[in-house]
Design a protein around this motif. Structure first.
Motif, short mmCIF file in Angstrom:
data_model
loop_
_atom_site.label_atom_id
_atom_site.label_comp_id
_atom_site.label_asym_id
_atom_site.label_seq_id
_atom_site.Cartn_x
_atom_site.Cartn_y
_atom_site.Cartn_z
N VAL A 14 0.86 -1.20 0.00
CA VAL A 14 0.00 0.00 0.00
C VAL A 14 0.89 1.24 0.00
O VAL A 14 1.76 1.38 0.87
N VAL A 15 0.69 2.13 -0.99
CA VAL A 15 1.44 3.39 -1.09
C VAL A 15 0.45 4.53 -0.92
O VAL A 15 -0.56 4.59 -1.63
N ARG A 16 0.73 5.41 0.03
CA ARG A 16 -0.19 6.50 0.37
C ARG A 16 0.33 7.83 -0.20
O ARG A 16 1.52 8.12 -0.13
N TYR A 17 -0.60 8.62 -0.71
CA TYR A 17 -0.29 9.94 -1.25
C TYR A 17 -1.27 10.96 -0.69
O TYR A 17 -2.42 10.62 -0.35
N GLU A 18 -0.81 12.20 -0.63
CA GLU A 18 -1.66 13.29 -0.13
C GLU A 18 -2.82 13.55 -1.09
O GLU A 18 -2.64 13.60 -2.32
N ASP A 19 -4.00 13.73 -0.53
CA ASP A 19 -5.16 14.14 -1.32
C ASP A 19 -5.45 15.63 -1.12
O ASP A 19 -6.42 16.15 -1.68
N ARG A 20 -4.62 16.31 -0.31
CA ARG A 20 -4.82 17.74 -0.06
C ARG A 20 -4.01 18.57 -1.05
O ARG A 20 -3.15 18.06 -1.76
N ILE A 21 -4.30 19.86 -1.07
CA ILE A 21 -3.54 20.79 -1.91
C ILE A 21 -2.17 21.02 -1.27
O ILE A 21 -2.08 21.31 -0.08
N LEU A 22 -1.13 20.89 -2.05
CA LEU A 22 0.24 21.03 -1.56
C LEU A 22 0.83 22.35 -2.05
O LEU A 22 0.40 22.91 -3.07
N GLY A 23 1.82 22.84 -1.32
CA GLY A 23 2.48 24.09 -1.69
C GLY A 23 3.94 23.86 -2.02
O GLY A 23 4.59 22.99 -1.45
N LEU A 24 4.44 24.69 -2.94
CA LEU A 24 5.84 24.59 -3.37
C LEU A 24 6.40 25.99 -3.52
O LEU A 24 5.88 26.80 -4.30
N GLN A 25 7.48 26.29 -2.77
CA GLN A 25 8.21 27.55 -2.93
C GLN A 25 9.39 27.28 -3.84
O GLN A 25 10.30 26.52 -3.50
N THR A 26 9.39 27.88 -5.03
CA THR A 26 10.46 27.62 -5.98
C THR A 26 11.76 28.28 -5.54
O THR A 26 11.76 29.23 -4.76
N GLN A 27 12.85 27.81 -6.09
CA GLN A 27 14.15 28.39 -5.79
C GLN A 27 14.30 29.72 -6.56
O GLN A 27 13.84 29.85 -7.68
N PRO A 28 14.93 30.72 -5.93
CA PRO A 28 15.14 32.00 -6.64
C PRO A 28 15.99 31.79 -7.90
O PRO A 28 16.97 31.04 -7.88
N LEU A 29 15.60 32.46 -8.98
CA LEU A 29 16.36 32.36 -10.22
C LEU A 29 16.46 33.74 -10.84
O LEU A 29 15.60 34.60 -10.64
N GLU A 30 17.54 33.95 -11.57
CA GLU A 30 17.79 35.22 -12.23
C GLU A 30 17.24 35.17 -13.65
O GLU A 30 17.56 34.27 -14.42
N VAL A 31 16.38 36.16 -13.98
CA VAL A 31 15.70 36.19 -15.27
C VAL A 31 16.12 37.46 -16.00
O VAL A 31 16.14 38.55 -15.40
N VAL A 82 8.04 25.14 -13.38
CA VAL A 82 7.65 26.52 -13.05
C VAL A 82 8.78 27.49 -13.40
O VAL A 82 8.54 28.58 -13.93
N SER A 83 10.00 27.12 -13.10
CA SER A 83 11.14 27.99 -13.42
C SER A 83 11.24 28.24 -14.92
O SER A 83 11.47 29.37 -15.37
N ALA A 84 11.04 27.19 -15.71
CA ALA A 84 11.08 27.36 -17.17
C ALA A 84 9.93 28.25 -17.64
O ALA A 84 10.12 29.09 -18.54
N ALA A 85 8.75 28.10 -17.05
CA ALA A 85 7.61 28.95 -17.42
C ALA A 85 7.87 30.40 -17.05
O ALA A 85 7.50 31.32 -17.80
N ILE A 86 8.50 30.63 -15.90
CA ILE A 86 8.82 32.00 -15.49
C ILE A 86 9.78 32.64 -16.48
O ILE A 86 9.60 33.79 -16.90
N ARG A 87 10.81 31.91 -16.88
CA ARG A 87 11.77 32.45 -17.85
C ARG A 87 11.09 32.75 -19.18
O ARG A 87 11.37 33.77 -19.82
N GLU A 88 10.21 31.87 -19.61
CA GLU A 88 9.55 32.05 -20.90
C GLU A 88 8.66 33.29 -20.90
O GLU A 88 8.69 34.09 -21.84
N VAL A 89 7.86 33.46 -19.86
CA VAL A 89 6.91 34.58 -19.82
C VAL A 89 7.61 35.90 -19.53
O VAL A 89 7.41 36.89 -20.24
N LEU A 90 8.45 35.94 -18.49
CA LEU A 90 9.08 37.20 -18.12
C LEU A 90 10.13 37.63 -19.15
O LEU A 90 10.42 38.83 -19.25
N GLY A 91 10.68 36.70 -19.89
CA GLY A 91 11.64 37.06 -20.92
C GLY A 91 11.01 37.77 -22.10
O GLY A 91 11.73 38.32 -22.94
#
Length: 296
Positions: free
Chosen positions: A58-75, A119-128
């Motif tokens: 039996v493998v258990r996974y979260e059914d709740r909404i999870l949060g992720l703080q991305t690492q700072p990146l230079e754009v 998410v980092s790739a999406a940030i670079r694509e949009v903000l660029g």
């Protein structure tokens, strides 16, 4: 006794086997039942479940909404300015089987790492593709929604849904802060100088208009005063002429009194004359007859 000795261990073994085949699914989680690494059952509803002991896991996974703080990146933005950007992403697992196949035994930790890269790739694509003013302004909801939509599309293959994304940091790199501050200060000083110049110009116009109005009002007042003074002088002369015509002696008397008044004002120079001068006629005699000549 010998039968009991064999039956009791068997009963305990069967009980232990039965207990190992039962598991509970919490309302905050979802479960996969695996057999030799292959998915045999997916359980998303809370309650009791069953599995084959020693064969299935039996493998258990979260059914709740999870949060992720991305690492700072230079754009690097469209106007060649650079920003340090990070984001906070909210996501959840929507397809357990696809999620297991995509991330393997790593589970949520592996998914977090892959979503961070997406998410980092999406940030670079949009903000660029935008200039710095669009990123640093307060109204950047459209940019965040574009990043969210790209991340949601890319993360769909992981069996997860990106629910929301917010840019939490959009700062200049340390080496650019001083130059940006100096440029912003120069721009503000230029704007201040322009405002001061426009204010001085407006003040000069108002001052000139006020001075012109003062001159016009003063000139009109002087003109009216001269007219009134002329009319008063004319009336006065008419009265004097009428009085002189009726009684020349009275006119002479009033003129002498006026001369006395003016000669005796404070600050006038001293007057040296003979006591029998005509000037003193009305001081020597109420009737204004000339004084007798002085004896030699």
């Amino acid at each position: 006794m010998s039968r009991i000795q064999y039956i009791l261990p068997a009963v305990f073994a069967v009980g232990a086997l039965a207990l190992s085949s039962v598991f509970i699914v919490d309302e905050r989680e979802q479960v996969l039942v695996l057999q030799f690494g292959q998915v045999k059952q997916e359980i998303r509803d809370p309650g009791m479940g069953f599995k084959v002991p020693f064969i299935q896991d039996v493998v258990r996974y979260e059914d709740r909404i999870l949060g992720l703080q991305t690492q700072p990146l230079e754009v690097t933005l469209k106007d060649n300015r650079r920003l340090i950007v990070d984001a906070f992403t909210r996501w959840r697992i929507v397809d357990l089987v696809s999620f297991r196949e995509a991330v393997g035994p790593g589970g949520v930790e592996s998914a977090q790492a892959r979503i961070d890269r997406i998410v980092s790739a999406a940030i670079r694509e949009v903000l660029g593709s935008v200039v710095s003013n669009a990123v640093l302004s307060e109204d950047r909801t459209g940019l965040m929604n574009r990043i969210r939509d790209i991340a949601r599309r890319e993360a769909g293959s992981l069996g997860v849904e990106v629910i929301d994304l917010r840019l939490t940091r959009t700062d200049l790199p340390e080496q650019n802060l001083a130059a940006t501050y100096a440029r912003m200060r120069a721009e503000r000083e230029r704007e201040a100088a322009d405002e001061i110049a426009r204010g001085n110009e407006a003040a000069s116009r108002l001052r000139a208009a006020a001075d012109r109005e003062v001159v016009e009002v003063t000139s009109d007042a002087r003109r009216q005063a001269e007219v009134i003074r002329g009319e008063a002088d004319a009336k006065r002369n008419a009265i004097y002429a009428e009085a002189f015509g009726q009684d020349p002696e009275f006119f002479t008397f009033t003129r002498s009194l006026t001369a006395y008044e003016r000669s005796m004002r404070e600050g006038n120079a001293s007057i040296v004359m003979q006591p029998d001068s005509v000037f003193f006629d009305y001081l020597n005699d109420p009737n204004g007859r000339p004084a007798a000549p002085a004896q030699q």
